[in-house]
Design a protein around this motif. Structure first.
Motif, PDB file in Angstrom:
ATOM      1  N   VAL A 142       0.851  -1.189   0.000  1.00 58.73           N
ATOM      2  CA  VAL A 142       0.000   0.000   0.000  1.00 58.73           C
ATOM      3  C   VAL A 142       0.888   1.239   0.000  1.00 58.73           C
ATOM      4  O   VAL A 142       1.755   1.386   0.863  1.00 58.73           O
ATOM      5  N   THR A 143       0.672   2.104  -0.976  1.00 62.63           N
ATOM      6  CA  THR A 143       1.441   3.343  -1.098  1.00 62.63           C
ATOM      7  C   THR A 143       0.521   4.520  -0.868  1.00 62.63           C
ATOM      8  O   THR A 143      -0.487   4.681  -1.570  1.00 62.63           O
ATOM      9  N   SER A 144       0.856   5.348   0.115  1.00 67.12           N
ATOM     10  CA  SER A 144       0.054   6.526   0.436  1.00 67.12           C
ATOM     11  C   SER A 144       0.580   7.743  -0.308  1.00 67.12           C
ATOM     12  O   SER A 144       1.772   7.808  -0.642  1.00 67.12           O
ATOM     13  N   GLY A 164     -18.352   6.229  -4.586  1.00 65.56           N
ATOM     14  CA  GLY A 164     -17.611   5.414  -3.631  1.00 65.56           C
ATOM     15  C   GLY A 164     -16.148   5.785  -3.559  1.00 65.56           C
ATOM     16  O   GLY A 164     -15.649   6.622  -4.314  1.00 65.56           O
ATOM     17  N   GLN A 165     -15.428   5.139  -2.654  1.00 64.56           N
ATOM     18  CA  GLN A 165     -14.011   5.440  -2.465  1.00 64.56           C
ATOM     19  C   GLN A 165     -13.144   4.841  -3.557  1.00 64.56           C
ATOM     20  O   GLN A 165     -12.109   5.386  -3.922  1.00 64.56           O
ATOM     21  N   SER A 177     -10.015   7.079  -4.045  1.00 64.44           N
ATOM     22  CA  SER A 177     -10.260   8.506  -4.255  1.00 64.44           C
ATOM     23  C   SER A 177      -9.337   9.388  -3.429  1.00 64.44           C
ATOM     24  O   SER A 177      -9.248  10.597  -3.670  1.00 64.44           O
ATOM     25  N   LEU A 178      -8.633   8.832  -2.460  1.00 67.12           N
ATOM     26  CA  LEU A 178      -7.713   9.597  -1.616  1.00 67.12           C
ATOM     27  C   LEU A 178      -6.290   9.567  -2.166  1.00 67.12           C
ATOM     28  O   LEU A 178      -5.371  10.092  -1.557  1.00 67.12           O
ATOM     29  N   GLY A 179      -6.109   8.929  -3.326  1.00 66.46           N
ATOM     30  CA  GLY A 179      -4.778   8.851  -3.925  1.00 66.46           C
ATOM     31  C   GLY A 179      -3.938   7.708  -3.410  1.00 66.46           C
ATOM     32  O   GLY A 179      -2.742   7.611  -3.721  1.00 66.46           O
ATOM     33  N   GLN A 180      -4.543   6.807  -2.645  1.00 66.74           N
ATOM     34  CA  GLN A 180      -3.805   5.653  -2.136  1.00 66.74           C
ATOM     35  C   GLN A 180      -3.838   4.529  -3.165  1.00 66.74           C
ATOM     36  O   GLN A 180      -4.841   4.300  -3.824  1.00 66.74           O
ATOM     37  N   ARG A 181      -2.744   3.814  -3.262  1.00 72.66           N
ATOM     38  CA  ARG A 181      -2.629   2.717  -4.214  1.00 72.66           C
ATOM     39  C   ARG A 181      -2.274   1.440  -3.472  1.00 72.66           C
ATOM     40  O   ARG A 181      -1.389   1.428  -2.610  1.00 72.66           O
TER      41      ARG A 181
END
Length: 211
Positions: free
Chosen positions: A43-45, A153-154, A175-179
């Motif tokens: 997980v990349t923030s 949704g997110q 949607s928060l830019g997290q991958r």
């Protein structure tokens, strides 16, 4: 991003030219009714202004599923956590907190990456929740882009990668830019699984939360 180095460029490029993600997904949905595998999740923030590099978190564990609508993720490292869908209820057990969250599976899974793997029986079944299209072959894999039709949704997009017809990667953007990239290894398809294998009993003393 997880990439496979090409050790035989000509052969793999020839394969990639033939790869078609939608065909691979259709075949997976129609022919693979159950399976077990190991996974690694990175997980990349989004990078903050004060950070020189983006933050990453790596987890690992096992995944198994049985169509329709049953699956189990067991996270072993770095923290123990279990996510189970029994066909009616989605359970999340946080071992450290001794806490179990349960919610209606129907409400929780409509447009999620798990629905791509365990819910639909064919592309038509998934098309009610996702816009699907083949993406260019890359890293020796055929790819599908799945965007949820519910734009509120997110989840923003899931890229599904198949290597020689076998599910290899889920690449998820929110949607928060997290991958979040899940890589699967050592598939056992046609696993001898039954519905009762996905029953979940909350541990004694665990706090039960029903949002």
């Amino acid at each position: 991003m997880i990439k496979q180095l090409l050790t035989c460029a000509f052969a793999l490029s020839a394969f990639a030219a033939q790869a078609d993600g939608l065909q691979d997904l259709e075949k997976f949905l129609r022919e693979v009714d159950s399976g077990k595998t190991r996974f690694t999740q990175v997980v990349t923030s989004p990078k903050r202004a004060s950070e020189s590099v983006a933050r990453t978190k790596t987890s690992s564990g096992t995944f198994e599923f049985l169509r329709p609508n049953r699956f189990r993720f067991v996270y072993a490292k770095p923290f123990e956590q279990t996510i189970v869908a029994d066909g009616q209820t989605l359970w999340l057990h946080d071992v450290d907190l001794n806490q179990v969250t349960s919610r209606s599976q129907k409400d929780a899974l409509g447009s999620t990456p798990a629905a791509l793997i365990a819910a639909g029986a064919d592309l038509k079944g998934l098309s009610g929740a996702f816009d699907l299209k083949s993406a260019p072959a890359k890293d020796g894999m055929g790819w599908v882009e799945a965007r949820p039709k519910d734009r509120d949704g997110q989840l923003q997009m899931v890229r599904v990668g198949f290597r020689q017809g076998q599910l290899a990667v889920l690449d998820i953007e929110d949607s928060l830019g997290q991958r979040s990239v899940l890589t699967f290894n050592d598939w056992q398809t046609a696993a001898a699984l039954k519905a009762s294998d996905f029953k979940f009993q909350p541990p004694a003393g665990a706090a039960i939360i029903r949002p």
